[in-house]
Design an enzyme around this catalytic site. Structure first.
Site, PDB file in Angstrom:
ATOM      1  N   GLY A  29       0.820  -1.211   0.000  1.00  0.00           N
ATOM      2  CA  GLY A  29       0.000   0.000   0.000  1.00  0.00           C
ATOM      3  C   GLY A  29       0.845   1.249   0.000  1.00  0.00           C
ATOM      4  N   ASN A  30       0.200   2.375   0.227  1.00  0.00           N
ATOM      5  CA  ASN A  30       0.909   3.652   0.303  1.00  0.00           C
ATOM      6  C   ASN A  30       0.251   4.515   1.381  1.00  0.00           C
ATOM      7  OD1 ASN A  30      -1.165   5.529  -1.021  1.00  0.00           O
ATOM      8  ND2 ASN A  30      -0.918   3.936  -2.570  1.00  0.00           N
ATOM      9  N   ARG A  31       0.830   5.670   1.658  1.00  0.00           N
ATOM     10  CA  ARG A  31       0.411   6.456   2.805  1.00  0.00           C
ATOM     11  C   ARG A  31      -0.646   7.495   2.489  1.00  0.00           C
ATOM     12  NH1 ARG A  31       5.024   9.228   4.873  1.00  0.00           N
ATOM     13  NH2 ARG A  31       3.565   9.964   6.421  1.00  0.00           N
ATOM     14  N   SER A  32      -1.264   7.436   1.330  1.00  0.00           N
ATOM     15  CA  SER A  32      -2.306   8.421   1.017  1.00  0.00           C
ATOM     16  C   SER A  32      -3.499   8.258   1.970  1.00  0.00           C
ATOM     17  CB  SER A  32      -2.784   8.243  -0.432  1.00  0.00           C
ATOM     18  OG  SER A  32      -3.821   9.153  -0.698  1.00  0.00           O
TER      19      SER A  32
END
Ligand code: C5P
Length: 220
Positions: A29-32
């Site tokens: 995933g990513n931190r958005s």
């Protein structure tokens, strides 16, 4: 207030960050957080637009007045936004989309006693959804992309933004710097908007709500 300049307009907004499953319990995933995309949805509703919000793993609540489509992966987001874009006056791609996904999704939990001391993940490219939307865009539709970059030098950041615009071919590109301490979880943002030719349209620094207002001025 900004009035009702978006009455009769259908705006599609993607928000959040995609998650690419590795197995039934894990993902890349990513931190958005989805905050900027949700602020865009709130601001568009306040100006009278009908809004479809394509939400990927939001950390904040979506406004109740949107048509909400929940997605998890990049491929799910692609299907939802391609479908919604067909009837949209504007599409704003605020979501952070994974560039790669695992080639294989394990049916069961990956076990460290089976994989050993190192684990190599093979990944494959996801489609560039924004570039695809630009290629199939109907006339009159305004397509806005985002470019989140960690480049600290403002001049080089602009160069990256212009290169990205050339690859994506959207109408506007919202360039913003992100890092360990800026961009994602924050309630503030600092952006530079480029037009299709790579020229600067505006620079805004402020709350994600005020940034949203200036972005929506591009489609009014
Ligand atoms: O290529 P990059 O991720 O830097 O570009 C960011 C912009 O492109 C964002 O608007 C994002 O929503 C979109 N994007 C996309 N499909 C991808 C990766 C990013 O539409 N596979």
């Amino acid at each position: 207030g900004p009035g009702a300049d978006l009455v009769g307009k259908h705006v599609v907004i993607t928000a959040g960050g995609t998650r690419e499953p590795l197995d039934p319990v894990r993902f890349l995933g990513n931190r958005s957080s989805g905050k900027q995309g949700v602020a865009l949805a709130q601001a568009a509703l306040a100006r009278g637009a009908s809004v479809t919000l394509i939400a990927a793993n939001l950390e904040v609540a979506a406004p109740t007045a949107v048509e909400l489509r929940l997605v998890g992966t990049a491929l799910e987001l692609e299907a939802a936004v391609t479908d919604a874009a067909a009837g949209a006056d504007a599409v704003i791609m605020a979501a952070a989309v994974a560039d790669y996904r695992p080639v294989q999704v394990s049916a069961g939990k990956i076990k460290k006693d089976e994989t050993g001391d190192t684990l190599l993940l093979e990944l494959t490219r996801n489609p560039d959804i924004l570039a695809g939307l630009a290629r199939t865009k109907r006339t009159g539709q305004v397509l806005i992309g985002f470019a989140a970059e960690t480049e600290p030098d403002p001049v080089r950041l602009l160069v990256l933004g212009r290169e990205k615009m050339a690859r994506k071919g959207c109408d506007f590109l919202v360039v913003n710097r992100v890092g360990w301490a800026e961009g994602f979880a924050s309630d503030r943002n600092a952006i530079t908007v480029l037009d299709h030719d790579g020229d600067i349209v505006c620079e805004v620094s402020g709350t994600k709500m005020s940034v949203a207002g200036r972005i929506l001025d591009l489609i009014g």
